[in-house]
Each structure stands twice: as C-alpha cells, then as structure tokens.
Design an enzyme around this catalytic site. Structure first.
Site, PDB file in Angstrom:
ATOM      1  N   HIS A  63      30.429  26.374   3.662  1.00 17.77           N
ATOM      2  CA  HIS A  63      31.458  26.356   4.698  1.00 17.77           C
ATOM      3  C   HIS A  63      30.976  26.917   6.033  1.00 17.77           C
ATOM      4  CE1 HIS A  63      31.704  29.997   2.229  1.00 17.77           C
ATOM      5  NE2 HIS A  63      32.139  30.639   3.311  1.00 17.77           N
ATOM      6  N   LEU A  83       0.848  -1.196   0.000  1.00 20.15           N
ATOM      7  CA  LEU A  83       0.000   0.000   0.000  1.00 20.15           C
ATOM      8  C   LEU A  83       0.884   1.246   0.000  1.00 20.15           C
ATOM      9  CD1 LEU A  83      -2.626  -1.161   2.647  1.00 20.15           C
ATOM     10  CD2 LEU A  83      -2.559  -1.631   0.182  1.00 20.15           C
ATOM     11  N   GLY A 107      -9.411   4.530   2.909  1.00 17.56           N
ATOM     12  CA  GLY A 107      -9.172   3.440   3.836  1.00 17.56           C
ATOM     13  C   GLY A 107      -8.446   2.245   3.270  1.00 17.56           C
TER      14      GLY A 107
END
Length: 427
Positions: free
Chosen positions: A322, A8, A86
């Site tokens: 840097h 899923l 769902g």
C-alpha cells in the site's frame, strides 16, 4: 517454397542486467508472453513450422517453456552453442537441420508479421543466395552498414567512423540463406572481437560472386537489447490488446480502455484503471488503486491499497504494498515492494534519463524512466529510487533509503547518515 527457421537464443543479454541474471533475455515477458514467443508465432503465421532454437544461457528455461513446440502449433528442436563466439558459429549449428532455404532471426527482436511475409515474397521473386533485411537509420556508425547497388550488396562495413559510412542502410540481423552459407561459415576466421561474424561469411559470398540482395523495410521491428526497450515494446504490444475479462471485477471498480484480466484474478472496489492493461492469472489488485495505461502484471501479482502504477512491467509473484508509486519501470519476479516505496521517473531538469550499461552512462532517450529491479528484490518502507537506478537480484533496500546509484546483486543497503552496503553473506 518450404522454409525452415533458426532463432538465435544462446546469449545472456548482459546489457539487460539485472533482469538477465536470472532469466535469458529472450524469455523476459512483455504483454503476457516471452519475447521469443512473438517470433515463433510470427513464423507460424507465415507458414513456417520447423524451428531450431540455438540456446545456451539458462537453456533449461527455454526448453521447459516451449518443449517440442506442439502446444504452440510448431515443431521445435534445440542445439546448444558450446561457446558464445559469434553469430556465424551459432548459425553453423543448423547445418544438419536445414534442407535448403532457411530464415534466421535473433530471438531478442520483435517484428511485424507483415515483415516476414514481405521477406519471403521478396526472396521468392528473385534468384538469390542470400537476402539481408535492411533498415535506414540517421546514425549508421553503430551498425553494420551496406554498400548497395541495384539492390545488390557490394560491401559490408562494420561500425564505420562518422562520415565514412557508404550508406544509411544497416543490417537488421534478419536473413534468408541457402546452404551455401555453411561453406562460407566453415572458412570464416575469428574477428578482432574474437567472434565468428556472419557479416564476414556474407563478404565471402560477395567475393565468390554469390547473389546477396538487400531488402529495405520500413515495417516495425524492435531490437529489445536494453532495459528501457522492454518498456517501449510493452507499450507497443499492449496498445493492440482487446478487452477480455476472465477474472472478477467487483462493484465500484472503474475500467476505461482495453484490459485483459486472466483467470483467478480480482480487481477490487475503488480501483481505477486506464487501459491498455494486462493482468495475468491469480492476481489481486486493490482496493483503491490507480492503474494507468501500458501496465503489465504477470501471474500471482498482489497490489495493495492506494497504490499507483503507470507504464510498468511487474513480473510474476511480486507484491507491491500500500501507498506505493511505480512509474515507467520494470520490477522483476518474486519482489516485495514495501509500503510507501516511491519511484522517481522524471529528472528535475526535465532532461532525458541516463542509466549505466556495462559501466558506461547511456542516455535512454526517455524523458520518463524509473527503476529496474531484478528478481527477489525487497524494499523497506518509505524507500525511494532516483530515475534510471538499477538494483540487482536478491538485494534489499532498507527503510527510508533514497537510492541514487545502482546496487549489485546480493547486497543490502541501509541508512545510517550515509549508505552502508555489504554482502548478504557478511550479515
């Protein structure tokens, strides 16, 4: 027993924002691979090569990466979940793909290969309709909790009130089903959350006297749902790497511990690395940097002079210039971290770091937790970030800003006695 697999991978993963504003959660990288790739490889290692991916959110990124699965030694097909309503609805898309028995995994978990082997053996041993993988937790109130008797599940209680849970065994979201589940999914109604819950489908199986067996595991599996869990799974997976040098290490660099250095990358003189560290393709590290353990660098990352990076994920095409410090953080793709940028990863009171998820302050449980920057974030020189702060995609943080609060996507933050925030379109 010939198994197929459904993974899923349709949702966005809103709890993982801002990282998921530009990528689906299952495609976020850890230790050199997208999260979902670990599951695909684990299935292959267990002899499962026919895989259906249920997709929707930014699905083209998943399809472009995996294609038909041939490069990964598997056969991958795709179904698009039309609405995110769902888990039961998502699994239902596999009805035409499945012959008989199949395993279901969420794409945003990473599990131990041994666990898959154990699950398959357990299912083969017993004549059951469904096998649900369980794990024990201290506080089950946030999970689907099972009532179990002689290893058979009698009831499933979603997020019970404190003290009312029937056990401490909770659903991991890993299942083996046969085709009976599809008939139950077809009868499943929307829950109060407006979703078709697979636990409701399972409850129908129990009421229909189908055999639903619980399998308790203590094997390692991690649900990667929130930003700091990406850091945690990266720590775990980098602890397993072995040294492999494909790029170049200049004289005067010092390497301690395990390091993966990919093709076209260079570690310059004066760099001090304490593994485990993963460095992708065409990266330029140094000179005179301090790279500490559990750090991951995607492809085409540049790290400038006198930078310190610790326990962080730096995604592809990002520059860290840097005199900067990044610790216990996730930096997205295509970011530019200006000189002198500093990330605070420790609170003054040594308490655990809280961060905002879906408008709620959530305790990460981590004593050290820095910042989460989405893709294409820019920082100005000498900017600073408080622990747990998140910055959205394509936002810019100005020079000398000390950022205490989250910033949404497409914003600019400047300093003029106080923070000024405005939409980029207003500039």
């Amino acid at each position: 027993m010939l198994l197929k697999a459904i993974i899923l991978s349709a949702g966005e993963g809103t709890r993982m924002r801002p990282l998921t504003l530009t990528k689906p959660k299952t495609m976020l990288p850890v230790a050199g691979k997208p999260i979902i790739q670990y599951n695909i490889e684990a299935l292959k290692d267990s002899g499962i090569t026919d895989i259906l991916l249920i997709v929707k959110y930014k699905e083209e990124m998943v399809k472009d990466y995996f294609k038909d699965g041939n490069d990964f030694g598997v056969n991958i097909s795709y179904k698009t979940q039309e609405e995110l309503v769902g888990t039961a609805n998502a699994i239902g898309y596999g009805q035409d793909f499945v012959d008989d028995t199949f395993i279901v995994l969420n794409g945003d978990i990473i599990l131990d290969n041994e666990l898959l082997t154990d699950i398959i053996k357990e299912y083969s041993k017993f004549k059951v309709d469904t096998l649900m993988v369980l794990t024990e937790v201290e506080n089950p109130s946030n999970f689907g909790v099972v009532e179990i008797e002689n290893d058979l599940i009698k009831n499933i209680v979603e997020k019970p009130k404190k003290g009312e849970a029937p056990s401490n065994l909770v659903n991991t979201g890993i299942y083996i089903f046969n085709r009976d589940i599809f008939s139950k999914i077809a009868k499943t109604n929307k829950s109060s959350r407006g979703e078709y819950e697979i636990t409701d489908s399972l409850s129908m199986q129990i009421q229909d006297n189908k055999v639903v067996r619980g399998f308790k595991t203590d094997k390692k599996w991690i649900d990667v749902g929130r930003p700091w869990e990406l850091i945690e799974i990266n720590e775990l997976l980098l602890s397993r790497i072995k040294t492999n040098i494909k790029g170049k290490i200049e004289n005067g660099a010092h390497i301690h511990g395990e390091i993966f250095l990919d093709e076209g990358s260079i570690i310059r003189s004066g760099v001090y690395i304490e593994g485990s560290v993963y460095i992708g393709k065409n990266c330029d590290i140094g000179p005179n940097c301090y790279i500490r353990g559990n750090s991951y660098f995607g492809d085409n990352v540049n790290v400038g002079n006198a930078v310190e990076i610790k326990n962080s994920l730096i995604m592809e095409n990002t520059n860290i210039n840097h005199l900067s410090y990044v610790g216990d953080s996730v930096i997205g793709s295509n970011c530019n971290i200006a000189a002198g940028t500093n990330v605070a990863n420790l609170r003054f009171d040594n308490d655990t770091v809280k961060t905002t998820i879906k408008n709620q302050k959530i305790d990460s449980g981590r004593r050290k937790f820095g910042t989460i920057l989405g893709d294409s974030v820019q920082t100005g020189i000498n900017s600073s970030f408080s622990p747990g702060v998140k910055v959205g995609h394509n936002s810019s943080i100005g020079s000398d800003v000390l950022l205490y609060n989250d910033v949404d996507h497409n914003k600019v933050v400047l300093v003029k006695q106080k923070h000024i925030i405005f939409d980029k379109e207003e500039k």
